[in-house]
Design an enzyme around this catalytic site. Structure first.
Site, short mmCIF file in Angstrom:
data_model
loop_
_atom_site.label_atom_id
_atom_site.label_comp_id
_atom_site.label_asym_id
_atom_site.label_seq_id
_atom_site.Cartn_x
_atom_site.Cartn_y
_atom_site.Cartn_z
N ASP A 30 0.87 -1.18 0.00
CA ASP A 30 0.00 0.00 0.00
C ASP A 30 0.91 1.22 0.00
O ASP A 30 1.46 1.60 1.03
CB ASP A 30 -0.91 -0.03 1.24
N LYS A 57 3.04 11.12 -3.72
CA LYS A 57 1.86 10.57 -4.39
C LYS A 57 0.90 11.66 -4.86
O LYS A 57 0.12 11.45 -5.78
CB LYS A 57 1.16 9.64 -3.41
N GLU A 98 -7.31 0.69 -4.01
CA GLU A 98 -7.22 0.57 -2.56
C GLU A 98 -8.52 0.08 -1.90
O GLU A 98 -8.49 -0.84 -1.10
CB GLU A 98 -6.74 1.90 -1.95
N ASP A 100 -12.82 5.26 2.18
CA ASP A 100 -11.37 5.31 2.38
C ASP A 100 -10.88 6.76 2.33
O ASP A 100 -10.73 7.34 1.26
CB ASP A 100 -10.68 4.47 1.29
#
Ligand SMILES: Nc1ncnc2c1ncn2[C@@H]1O[C@H](COP(=O)(O)OP(=O)(O)OP(=O)(O)O)[C@@H](O)[C@H]1O
Ligand SMILES: [Mg+2]
Lengths: 175, 637
Positions: free
Chosen positions: B9, B71, B172, B194
């Site tokens: 992850d 990211k 994810e 999420d």
């Protein structure tokens, strides 16, 4: 999933005849299949042909699987959506093609509705057009008269009926 | 011998690696025993690189040498909002690369974002190798479901630069659902909520015995826990300004201190009703004296500060439910993922929205990596099969006349999928056509993300009615897009293929792999097994794609994205050239013309290409409308 999920011969055969199958045949479904059946068929075909299930296959088998998998998804997307499915069934009936592209299937349904709203006869379309133009200018009375004329050519056009009813409502409300 | 394939992850703030062996999923702690590592890369003066929580701690002293939140930047264009925002927040140098790419400059060296992420991934690889005592070369890497093709491709590139074969780019929330439902024999509809450091995703899934089917996914790549921090930073900075009339935002060191204090305060509010923020020295005043700050923040005050951010997530949830044709009452469960999940104010809001108690039984920091590990194991035959049927998060579009973008594959269409549309040239005897591919939900091309463009001339030239070019759009199971143009003309099999990419060419990537850019990462006191200890080193990379760059030189791109006056709205009716080359120039149609065009071509039969606007392309097919009666200006009254 280290092992192939399905017999290589079957992959080969399906890849070869895929273009001659309609979506129902591809997913092994009867034409009247329910949404639940369609979904089940999608799941079970995916178990065999999804790229994740065939990661270790040799070429060209792996590539063939992927092609089949993509077609299966296409079939599922069309059949699970009632509007798309209707457009597709109509196409099958006309015999013109065994596939329909997703964006098309969506459009063609809307197209039909739009076309209906605009009229099926030349005269119907003409008066409907004039009614729209009158409406744009804010001339409600002229719009109604034009729609009444349009209805004399297409008495059963549901779109016309609805439009005329709405115009009359507006006229009433305006008074 | 069993193959080792890990799940990673790769988060905005934290990265976690997990491995499934013999039916057990294990989160692999780093050399310090921590189960997640900060996604932060610190560059030492000698060129060596440190990754993780110790690197994060260095930000206070060396903010310009410490790269966090890569990211947020990966797969973005230099001119994008997110990059501008990052430039304002981060002290490290963010500069422009050729083709509107982004580079990070540290100590006079430039790095692409995939290289930075590769360093984090390399750290994870080393953690896994330390645990297993074997070479680890295969991984499933997760990305936010809402990532576009550029971001996915760049993440995959990062994996390759780190020396990993990326078995799958996995969404994810899908990974979280897998960790939650794997091997449970469930039959449920669930939502995965999420909220991470920098992104928000919501996915609605149907979980069957061994099948995980995503019904819809929606998201916001501009929304996360960091935005909650920003609200506290503002509060503290305003307080400071009020006291000293000095703006601490202008001092990078002071700003880092506020940021750290804000994040800690936020986390503390997950535990306590209120928190007292104390900073002894935010910065030194004009006379050299340290200026400090104290401020108490209560949960209630915090709730007000972030209320609108939380509400924004529910707007996205509304959309996802609507797209999956469900209401909250149809859901059997709600799974919460991500660090901010620990905030009581957020849990309460989620519970209220979904009208049920959210599930938080799997650790919200680890659940995604665990899901990735399960899928990795299943892919190499180390675990029972789990079939993940995912969707593409964004409309895939092709650019057509008038600056518009016509959808070809709608968002939330399952993948893998392939669609072919047929186009013809805009003019007779046209020399070439320009194919531009976008992702996004806007009719106007420039409001979407350009994935790539290429010129196609390998067709038999002729009257526009005779030219038929098939453009095939493919989205693979990783959500990565591929577009091919083929001439339909018999016997002529001209075709051009492009791989839409992050802007790193295949050659560059190969070079980075060769130079082992990620190899500078050395974990303190950790021995990696020598090559030859484990199974053979890296598998041969896939054959290089034709190195045809899909990104036009900067000069051309100006015209694509450039100045405001190229805005459609501003240009309606004007004659405006969209293309710099002159060959495929078009006049812009004003909106009314476009609408008429669409309507006119819509009443026809179902033939391929029924209803496209004229374009760089024009969908082929007959003129579809029946003979129309000309309307006169006169009214019949
Ligand atoms: N106990 C806590 N209470 C509140 N917020 C927390 C807590 N712990 C971590 N966070 C916040 O969670 C965020 C990081 O979440 P997480 O680690 O899930 O993100 P990520 O996976 O790195 O990011 P993403 O998934 O967006 O790429 C940060 O904003 C952090 O401040
Ligand atoms: Mg995360």
């Amino acid at each position: 999933m280290a092992q192939a999920a399905i017999d290589p011969h079957e992959i080969h055969a399906l890849a070869r005849i895929m273009d001659e199958l309609d979506y129902y045949q591809l997913l092994n479904l009867k034409p009247g299949a329910s949404t639940a059946e369609i979904r089940r068929a999608f799941h079970s075909s995916s178990r065999s042909f999804h790229p994740d299930a065939n990661r270790t296959l040799e070429e060209p088998l792996r590539e063939q699987c992927e092609r089949i998998s993509k077609r299966i998804t296409e079939a599922y997307c069309v059949l699970r959506d009632p509007r798309r499915r209707k457009a597709y069934d109509a196409r099958l009936e006309s015999g013109s093609s065994l596939r329909i592209q997703l964006a098309e299937a969506r459009q063609s349904h809307e197209e039909q509705r739009k076309a209906e709203r605009r009229g099926a006869t030349a005269q119907g379309r003409q008066f409907h057009g004039k009614a729209e133009a009158a409406l744009k200018r804010g001339d409600l009375a002229a719009a109604i008269q034009n729609m009444q004329m349009a209805m004399t050519f297409e008495a059963n056009n549901a779109g016309f009926k609805a439009m005329l009813a709405e115009l009359r409502e507006r006229q009433k409300a305006g008074r | 011998m069993a193959e080792i394939a890990v799940g990673i992850d790769l988060g905005t703030s934290n990265t976690c690696v997990a491995l499934m062996r013999e039916g057990q999923v294990e989160v692999l702690p780093n050399a310090f025993g921590e189960r997640t590592s900060a996604s932060v890369v610190h560059f030492h003066e000698d060129g060596s690189v440190e990754v993780g929580n110790s690197a994060k701690a260095k930000v206070i002293h060396a903010p310009a040498q410490t790269v966090s939140s890569a990211k947020r930047l990966i797969g973005r264009y230099f001119f994008s909002e997110e990059v501008k925002k990052a430039q304002a927040i981060y002290a490290y140098e963010i500069c422009e690369a050729p083709n509107h790419g982004v580079r990070i400059e540290v100590n006079g060296e430039e790095f692409s974002l995939p290289e930075i992420s590769a360093m984090v991934l390399r750290e994870m690889k080393q953690i896994a190798e330390r645990h297993t005592g074997e070479k680890v070369t295969k991984a499933v890497i997760t990305v936010p479901a809402y990532f576009n093709d550029n971001q996915r491709q760049a993440t995959k590139d990062a994996g390759r630069i780190a020396g990993l074969e990326v078995l799958r780019i996995l969404n994810e929330p899908t990974a979280a659902a897998l960790a939650y439902g794997f091997g449970m024999g469930l039959n449920q509809r669930v939502a995965v909520y999420d909220l991470g450091g920098g992104t928000f995703d919501i996915s609605v899934l149907e979980i069957g015995k061994d099948i995980f089917e995503v019904l819809a996914t929606c998201g916001d790549t501009f929304l996360g826990g960091d935005d909650f921090d920003d609200r506290i930073i503002d509060l503290l900075a305003d307080e400071f300004v009020g006291q000293y009339k000095i703006n601490p935002r202008n001092d990078p060191f002071a700003f880092e201190k506020l940021k750290l204090a804000a994040e800690n305060a936020k986390k503390q509010l997950s535990v306590d009703e209120e928190v007292r923020v104390t900073i002894d020295c935010v910065l030194n005043g004009p006379d050299g004296a340290p200026l400090g700050l104290e401020r108490t923040i209560t949960r209630a005050e915090f709730a007000v500060l972030v209320q609108d951010l939380i509400q924004r997530t529910f707007k996205v949830c509304d959309e996802a439910l609507q797209q999956s044709d469900l209401t909250v009452r149809d859901l059997d469960g709600v799974i919460m993922v991500g660090g901010p999940t620990r905030l009581p104010v957020l849990r309460e809001a989620v519970k209220h929205y979904f009208q049920q108690e959210p599930r938080v039984d799997v650790d919200p920091d680890e659940v995604v990596a665990m899901g990735a590990a399960i899928h990795a194991a299943s892919l190499v035959g180390e675990a029972q099969d789990s079939m993940l049927l995912d969707v593409t998060p964004l409309d895939l579009r092709i650019g057509v006349a008038g600056g518009l973008a016509e959808p070809v594959i709608e968002r939330n269409t399952p993948v893998p999928i392939e669609q072919t549309r047929t186009f013809t040239t805009f003019r007779d005897h046209q020399e070439s056509v320009e194919i531009r591919v976008y992702q996004g939900d806007h009719r106007h091309a420039e409001k979407n993300t350009l994935l790539g463009q290429f010129e196609f001339s390998g067709y038999q030239k002729g009257l526009r009615s005779d030219v038929k070019i098939d453009v095939t759009f493919e989205i693979d199971a990783d959500g990565i897009v591929n577009v091919t143009a083929t001439d339909q003309a018999t016997g002529q099999q001209a075709s051009t293929q492009i791989t839409l990419s992050s802007g790193l060419g295949e050659e560059e990537i190969q070079q980075m792999i060769q130079q082992d850019v990620a190899g500078r990462v050395a974990t303190a006191g950790v021995q990696t097994p020598a090559p030859g200890d484990g199974p053979a080193a890296l598998p041969a990379p896939p054959p290089p794609a034709p190195p045809k760059s899909v990104f036009a030189p900067a000069a051309e791109r100006e015209s694509l994205f450039g100045t405001g006056d190229q805005d459609l709205a501003g240009a309606a009716g004007d004659e405006l050239e969209l293309d710099a080359e002159g060959d495929t120039d078009l006049d812009l149609l004003d909106d009314e013309e476009l609408i008429q065009l669409t309507e006119e071509s819509t009443s026809g039969p179902l033939d391929i290409g029924a209803a496209d606007d004229d374009g760089f392309f024009d969908t082929s097919g007959d003129d579809l409308s029946g003979p129309e009666i000309e309307l006169t200006d006169e009214e019949i009254v």
